[in-house]
Design a protein around this motif. Sequence first.
Motif, short mmCIF file in Angstrom:
data_model
loop_
_atom_site.label_atom_id
_atom_site.label_comp_id
_atom_site.label_asym_id
_atom_site.label_seq_id
_atom_site.Cartn_x
_atom_site.Cartn_y
_atom_site.Cartn_z
N HIS A 1 0.87 -1.18 0.00
CA HIS A 1 0.00 0.00 0.00
C HIS A 1 0.90 1.23 0.00
O HIS A 1 1.91 1.28 0.70
CB HIS A 1 -0.89 0.03 1.24
CG HIS A 1 -1.55 1.35 1.44
ND1 HIS A 1 -2.64 1.74 0.68
CD2 HIS A 1 -1.26 2.38 2.26
CE1 HIS A 1 -2.99 2.95 1.05
NE2 HIS A 1 -2.17 3.36 2.00
N ASP B 1 0.75 5.39 0.47
CA ASP B 1 -0.09 6.49 0.93
C ASP B 1 -0.42 7.48 -0.19
O ASP B 1 -1.50 8.07 -0.20
CB ASP B 1 0.57 7.24 2.09
CG ASP B 1 0.59 6.39 3.36
OD1 ASP B 1 -0.28 5.49 3.49
OD2 ASP B 1 1.47 6.61 4.20
N GLU B 2 0.50 7.66 -1.12
CA GLU B 2 0.23 8.60 -2.22
C GLU B 2 -0.85 8.08 -3.17
O GLU B 2 -1.38 8.82 -3.99
CB GLU B 2 1.51 8.96 -2.99
CG GLU B 2 2.24 7.80 -3.60
CD GLU B 2 3.34 7.22 -2.70
OE1 GLU B 2 4.28 6.65 -3.25
OE2 GLU B 2 3.24 7.33 -1.46
N PRO C 1 -4.14 6.40 -2.19
CA PRO C 1 -4.95 6.00 -1.03
C PRO C 1 -5.75 4.72 -1.22
O PRO C 1 -5.98 3.99 -0.25
CB PRO C 1 -5.88 7.20 -0.81
CG PRO C 1 -5.28 8.33 -1.54
CD PRO C 1 -4.43 7.76 -2.62
N THR C 2 -6.17 4.42 -2.42
CA THR C 2 -6.96 3.20 -2.62
C THR C 2 -6.11 1.99 -2.98
O THR C 2 -6.64 0.91 -3.24
CB THR C 2 -8.02 3.42 -3.72
OG1 THR C 2 -7.37 3.77 -4.94
CG2 THR C 2 -9.00 4.50 -3.32
N SER C 3 -4.80 2.16 -2.99
CA SER C 3 -3.93 1.03 -3.33
C SER C 3 -4.01 -0.04 -2.24
O SER C 3 -4.24 0.25 -1.07
CB SER C 3 -2.48 1.50 -3.52
OG SER C 3 -1.94 1.95 -2.29
#
Length: 113
Positions: free
Chosen positions: A4, A6-7, A9-11
């Motif tokens: 995941h 943060d840059e 967000p849906t990853s």
Amino acid sequence: MLDHFDEFPTSEAYPHQAIQLYFSKEKLFLSSFDWMMALAMAEDFDVIDIYWFRMQANQMYGYQLPSALYWVGRARGMGITVNIHGNSNLNPATKLYGYESIDKFEFTEKLKG
């Protein structure tokens, strides 16, 4: 994604350990295609449609073809319908060995060398 970020967000991190455990610690993952097939199988898809994965043996990704064929076969062995669309070595247009005749002229020419 591998993790995941943060840059994005849906990853979501790909669950590679869970997938390997699901398939008894399988290690035959030579491409993203293999990981995608395994995930679709683990998520109980009934049908998997594959579009335009050419996997040409004489090109850069040719070494990935055997493992891709393995995952297609494994999915079909689990009763999943796998549809292959487009020109792909995953669905070669070959004659059925031992049952479909070859052109006699072609055979004769091959014998001549």
